[in-house]
Design an enzyme around this catalytic site. Structure first.
Site, PDB file in Angstrom:
ATOM      1  N   GLU A  34      22.329 -19.411 -13.794  1.00 40.46           N
ATOM      2  CA  GLU A  34      24.016 -19.758 -12.573  1.00 40.46           C
ATOM      3  C   GLU A  34      24.312 -18.074 -12.349  1.00 40.46           C
ATOM      4  OE1 GLU A  34      25.718 -23.948 -14.392  1.00 40.46           O
ATOM      5  OE2 GLU A  34      26.348 -21.704 -15.416  1.00 40.46           O
ATOM      6  N   HIS A  92      34.829 -24.787  -6.563  1.00 42.93           N
ATOM      7  CA  HIS A  92      33.141 -24.719  -6.745  1.00 42.93           C
ATOM      8  C   HIS A  92      32.785 -24.828  -5.159  1.00 42.93           C
ATOM      9  CE1 HIS A  92      29.983 -25.623  -7.878  1.00 42.93           C
ATOM     10  NE2 HIS A  92      30.438 -25.605  -9.397  1.00 42.93           N
ATOM     11  N   ARG A 107      30.818 -16.890  -8.077  1.00 37.62           N
ATOM     12  CA  ARG A 107      31.943 -17.880  -6.902  1.00 37.62           C
ATOM     13  C   ARG A 107      32.660 -17.640  -5.739  1.00 37.62           C
ATOM     14  NH1 ARG A 107      31.949 -22.930 -12.276  1.00 37.62           N
ATOM     15  NH2 ARG A 107      30.446 -22.431 -12.134  1.00 37.62           N
ATOM     16  N   HIS A 116      38.210 -26.196  -8.865  1.00 35.06           N
ATOM     17  CA  HIS A 116      37.634 -26.182  -9.636  1.00 35.06           C
ATOM     18  C   HIS A 116      38.835 -25.761 -11.438  1.00 35.06           C
ATOM     19  CE1 HIS A 116      33.965 -27.239 -11.763  1.00 35.06           C
ATOM     20  NE2 HIS A 116      33.777 -25.754 -12.048  1.00 35.06           N
ATOM     21  N   ARG A 149      36.172 -16.848 -12.727  1.00 32.28           N
ATOM     22  CA  ARG A 149      36.006 -16.952 -14.329  1.00 32.28           C
ATOM     23  C   ARG A 149      33.937 -17.100 -14.067  1.00 32.28           C
ATOM     24  NH1 ARG A 149      33.907 -22.182 -16.092  1.00 32.28           N
ATOM     25  NH2 ARG A 149      33.757 -22.723 -13.987  1.00 32.28           N
ATOM     26  N   SER A 198      33.528 -21.136 -19.378  1.00 31.61           N
ATOM     27  CA  SER A 198      34.731 -21.882 -19.741  1.00 31.61           C
ATOM     28  C   SER A 198      34.748 -22.469 -21.073  1.00 31.61           C
ATOM     29  CB  SER A 198      35.382 -22.542 -19.300  1.00 31.61           C
ATOM     30  OG  SER A 198      34.399 -23.382 -18.289  1.00 31.61           O
TER      31      SER A 198
HETATM   32  C1  LIG Z   1      33.385 -31.331 -12.678  1.00 31.19           C
HETATM   33  C2  LIG Z   1      33.040 -30.287 -14.009  1.00 31.19           C
HETATM   34  C3  LIG Z   1      31.619 -29.255 -13.689  1.00 31.19           C
HETATM   35  C4  LIG Z   1      32.089 -27.960 -14.819  1.00 31.19           C
HETATM   36  N1  LIG Z   1      30.302 -27.578 -15.132  1.00 31.19           N
HETATM   37  C5  LIG Z   1      31.370 -26.638 -16.258  1.00 31.19           C
HETATM   38  C6  LIG Z   1      30.542 -26.081 -17.006  1.00 31.19           C
HETATM   39  O1  LIG Z   1      28.801 -26.351 -17.001  1.00 31.19           O
HETATM   40  N2  LIG Z   1      30.046 -24.946 -18.108  1.00 31.19           N
HETATM   41  C7  LIG Z   1      31.277 -24.674 -17.956  1.00 31.19           C
HETATM   42  O2  LIG Z   1      32.030 -23.587 -18.797  1.00 31.19           O
HETATM   43  N3  LIG Z   1      32.582 -25.657 -17.513  1.00 31.19           N
HETATM   44  C8  LIG Z   1      32.189 -25.885 -16.586  1.00 31.19           C
HETATM   45  N4  LIG Z   1      33.656 -26.722 -16.332  1.00 31.19           N
HETATM   46  C9  LIG Z   1      35.027 -26.668 -16.600  1.00 31.19           C
HETATM   47  C10 LIG Z   1      35.020 -26.947 -18.352  1.00 31.19           C
HETATM   48  O3  LIG Z   1      34.223 -28.427 -18.379  1.00 31.19           O
HETATM   49  C11 LIG Z   1      36.448 -26.870 -18.504  1.00 31.19           C
HETATM   50  O4  LIG Z   1      37.082 -25.836 -18.316  1.00 31.19           O
HETATM   51  C12 LIG Z   1      36.710 -27.320 -20.166  1.00 31.19           C
HETATM   52  O5  LIG Z   1      36.022 -28.835 -20.332  1.00 31.19           O
HETATM   53  C13 LIG Z   1      37.896 -27.856 -20.176  1.00 31.19           C
HETATM   54  O6  LIG Z   1      38.184 -27.564 -21.797  1.00 31.19           O
HETATM   55  P1  LIG Z   1      39.277 -28.834 -22.644  1.00 31.19           P
HETATM   56  O7  LIG Z   1      39.142 -29.127 -23.631  1.00 31.19           O
HETATM   57  O8  LIG Z   1      40.137 -27.291 -21.559  1.00 31.19           O
HETATM   58  O9  LIG Z   1      40.574 -29.340 -21.257  1.00 31.19           O
HETATM   59  P2  LIG Z   1      39.544 -30.706 -20.752  1.00 31.19           P
HETATM   60  O10 LIG Z   1      38.556 -31.234 -21.040  1.00 31.19           O
HETATM   61  O11 LIG Z   1      39.797 -31.016 -19.541  1.00 31.19           O
HETATM   62  O12 LIG Z   1      40.277 -32.434 -22.018  1.00 31.19           O
HETATM   63  C14 LIG Z   1      41.715 -31.960 -21.804  1.00 31.19           C
HETATM   64  C15 LIG Z   1      42.959 -33.030 -22.410  1.00 31.19           C
HETATM   65  O13 LIG Z   1      43.905 -33.048 -22.481  1.00 31.19           O
HETATM   66  C16 LIG Z   1      44.735 -34.315 -22.008  1.00 31.19           C
HETATM   67  N5  LIG Z   1      45.900 -34.192 -21.386  1.00 31.19           N
HETATM   68  C17 LIG Z   1      46.580 -33.633 -20.558  1.00 31.19           C
HETATM   69  N6  LIG Z   1      47.632 -33.552 -20.269  1.00 31.19           N
HETATM   70  C18 LIG Z   1      48.139 -34.698 -21.397  1.00 31.19           C
HETATM   71  C19 LIG Z   1      49.159 -35.022 -21.703  1.00 31.19           C
HETATM   72  N7  LIG Z   1      50.251 -35.076 -21.290  1.00 31.19           N
HETATM   73  N8  LIG Z   1      49.662 -36.207 -22.651  1.00 31.19           N
HETATM   74  C20 LIG Z   1      48.510 -36.057 -23.807  1.00 31.19           C
HETATM   75  N9  LIG Z   1      47.144 -35.846 -23.881  1.00 31.19           N
HETATM   76  C21 LIG Z   1      46.945 -34.282 -22.045  1.00 31.19           C
HETATM   77  C22 LIG Z   1      43.589 -35.095 -21.321  1.00 31.19           C
HETATM   78  O14 LIG Z   1      43.362 -36.318 -21.359  1.00 31.19           O
HETATM   79  C23 LIG Z   1      42.360 -34.979 -22.133  1.00 31.19           C
HETATM   80  O15 LIG Z   1      41.954 -35.665 -22.950  1.00 31.19           O
HETATM   81  C24 LIG Z   1      33.704 -27.507 -15.330  1.00 31.19           C
HETATM   82  C25 LIG Z   1      34.148 -28.643 -14.586  1.00 31.19           C
HETATM   83  C26 LIG Z   1      34.443 -29.954 -13.683  1.00 31.19           C
HETATM   84  C27 LIG Z   1      34.979 -30.396 -13.113  1.00 31.19           C
END
Ligand SMILES: Cc1cc2nc3c(=O)[nH]c(=O)nc-3n(C[C@H](O)[C@H](O)[C@H](O)COP(=O)(O)OP(=O)(O)OC[C@H]3O[C@@H](n4cnc5c(N)ncnc54)[C@H](O)[C@@H]3O)c2cc1C
Length: 508
Positions: free
Chosen positions: A113, A228, A276, A337, A372, A377
């Site tokens: 990437e 993105h 990016r 993104h 990033r 991430s």
């Molecule tokens: C389309 C897409 C593609 C991506 N591709 C990549 C990749 O290939 N590689 C990479 O490293 N990163 C990638 N990323 C980024 C990465 O996916 C995210 O940064 C990472 O998954 C975040 O994980 P997290 O656990 O911090 O949050 P999330 O996975 O977003 O989880 C957040 C959680 O908190 C909950 N929540 C939020 N607010 C509240 C509230 N007030 N009360 C209760 N629950 C709440 C939500 O419902 C959810 O369950 C991508 C992101 C997207 C959107």
């Protein structure tokens, strides 16, 4: 629902679930999540997790790529720690049952990437996040960890400078309740929904960052919103723009103008695999120049069989929308993104408020700097969730207070679309100081619309208003262009401005 728990996790993405599975060794864990358990940014991650596995790769190269992409703002010691812990933790996921793609020798098939000087992206075809989410949810079930869906956490309870629990709303019965905990772990993900065009699902309204800010925690580097470069133009699925993974360019996809001319070599020697920020700005410049609403991403020169095998989901979804990616280019635009800033934490994921931890996208650990590096991430979430879980051994038991004040969450109009439009107009890929000042005035007006009370839509509006304000205030502080923050009046980095922008409600 218990009145008190040892470790309360908010969010069921990679960060919250990884923490929960590991911290359950030290006490009782409860995960609250605002919609269904798999509704998260994690579930949509396509590309994969960056980690050093190839004999041609090294920790030093991964560290250097991260620092270079971060444009002078990464915290080097934290980056080193994250990169070195990566392979063991990725292997752990594999051993847990994650079906990562393998090559003919049975080793991880490593993707490429932008910004990476080596192939180091461990992936499960083009649905890596979904696979990780599946396996972690299974692990939660197997370990008997409690997880409750449709619970919207509204605000934090802080007593004597310590976080002691949360207020939350059950969206099924509309009841607000409190739960106390020895430690609260925010893993609420990103804030892409502040923008009209975003790859993030509807849950990504910046709730954790807003709650921590209201409670007085330090918030850092919010100006660095990553766009993105390649979301499909005009296609929205479940409230999010459909992403075309950077891995598509990694495998040979080429960005072209609307009339079919490749343009990335004019913006960077790395061409289509430039970081990016550079690619997103180049796309916007080309769209302005040609007065077009999109640019094209062409992979039709690659073998049809390879495209279908390597990118099955992208192929299928585009086909459903009438685009056969094996034969024609995809119209794409940059979309919000990832947020590099967030709740400031140390290398154990501890915030500036005692007993409040932050993990994953809502946290600012210092690893991403001003931009990033792709696929860092998921890795960051994995590493810091593991570190935070280890820290739980030290958490002491506290008795819940006899009485708690009524929750301070506010209600008001649904401002979501007003905020999205404001962010697109004034806080997009290219910004101006004049625009930032206008946005500040607008957001100050929106703030006045909120009063005590609660409603889910309005709770999210309130959080989005707070997060928008944090992005604007940070952007106004950074009078330079660096990484993801590009300001017309100051188009170059200022070599003496290499510190983070830190904001706290109480001004400390
Ligand atoms: C389309 C897409 C593609 C991506 N591709 C990549 C990749 O290939 N590689 C990479 O490293 N990163 C990638 N990323 C980024 C990465 O996916 C995210 O940064 C990472 O998954 C975040 O994980 P997290 O656990 O911090 O949050 P999330 O996975 O977003 O989880 C957040 C959680 O908190 C909950 N929540 C939020 N607010 C509240 C509230 N007030 N009360 C209760 N629950 C709440 C939500 O419902 C959810 O369950 C991508 C992101 C997207 C959107």
């Amino acid at each position: 629902m218990p009145k008190k728990i040892d470790f309360l996790v908010v969010g069921s993405g990679i960060a919250g679930l990884t923490f929960a599975t590991k911290a359950s060794a030290y006490g009782k864990v409860l995960v609250l999540t605002k919609k269904r358990k798999a509704d998260s940014n994690t579930n949509y991650a396509q590309g994969g997790i960056a980690a050093v596995f190839s004999p041609k790769d090294s920790f030093k190269l991964h560290i250097n790529d991260t620092l270079k992409t971060g444009a002078g703002l990464c915290h080097k010691d934290v980056v080193e720690m994250m990169v070195k812990k990566g392979p063991v933790l990725v292997k752990e996921l594999y051993n847990m049952g994650c079906r990562f793609s393998l090559n003919s020798d049975g080793e991880f098939a490593l993707g490429q990437e932008g910004g990476h000087s080596r192939r180091r992206i461990v992936h499960a075809r083009d649905h890596t996040g979904q696979e990780i989410e599946r396996v972690l949810l299974e692990e939660i079930k197997e370990k008997g960890i409690s997880l409750s869906e449709n619970e919207v956490v509204l605000d934090l309870i802080t007593i004597d400078g310590e976080c002691r629990g949360v207020y939350f709303l059950n969206t099924n019965n509309k009841e607000i309740d409190v739960i106390y905990a020895n430690a609260v772990i925010l893993a609420t993900g990103g804030a892409g929904q502040l923008y009209l065009h975003t790859t993030n699902p509807p849950i990504a309204t910046g709730d954790g960052i807003a709650m921590a800010y209201r409670a007085g925690a330090k918030i850092a580097n919010m100006e660095f919103v990553q766009f993105h470069p390649t979301a499909v133009y005009n296609i929205n699925i479940d409230g999010r723009a459909f992403l075309i993974s950077e891995a598509v360019r990694g495998e040979g996809g080429i960005l072209k103008t609307k009339d079919g001319k490749p343009f990335m070599k004019r913006y960077s020697p790395a061409g289509d695999l430039a970081p990016r920020d550079i690619v997103a700005r180049a796309c916007v410049m080309e769209m302005i120049k040609s007065k077009s609403k999109y640019v094209l991403l062409d992979l039709s020169h690659l073998k049809t069989g390879f495209i279908k095998k390597r990118f099955p989901m992208i192929y299928e979804i585009c086909l459903e929308w009438g685009i056969d990616i094996t034969r024609e280019p995809i119209p794409v635009v940059p979309a919000a993104h990832y947020i590099c800033g967030g709740i400031m934490v140390n290398s154990w994921a501890e915030s500036s408020i005692k007993k409040l931890f932050a993990l994953g996208e809502c946290a600012f650990t210092g690893v991403h700097g001003a931009n990033r590096l792709a696929s860092n991430s998921l890795l960051e979430a994995l590493v810091f969730a593991t570190r935070a879980a280890e820290r739980m051994q030290r958490i002491t038991d506290v008795k819940p207070p006899k009485r708690t004040k009524t929750q301070p969450v506010k209600t008001g109009p649904n401002l979501k679309f007003a905020i999205k439009e404001m962010m697109v107009q004034y806080l997009n890929v290219i910004r101006s100081e004049k625009g930032l000042k206008k946005a500040k005035q607008m957001v100050e007006g929106y703030e006045k619309a909120f009063e005590p009370g609660i409603h889910i839509i309005n709770a999210e509006s309130c959080n989005m208003t707070d997060v928008a304000k944090l992005i604007i205030l940070s952007a106004l502080q950074r009078k330079e262009s660096r990484g993801l923050h590009y300001l017309l009046e100051y188009p170059k980095p200022n070599p003496s401005f290499t510190h983070d922008t830190v904001i706290a409600k109480n001004g400390q």
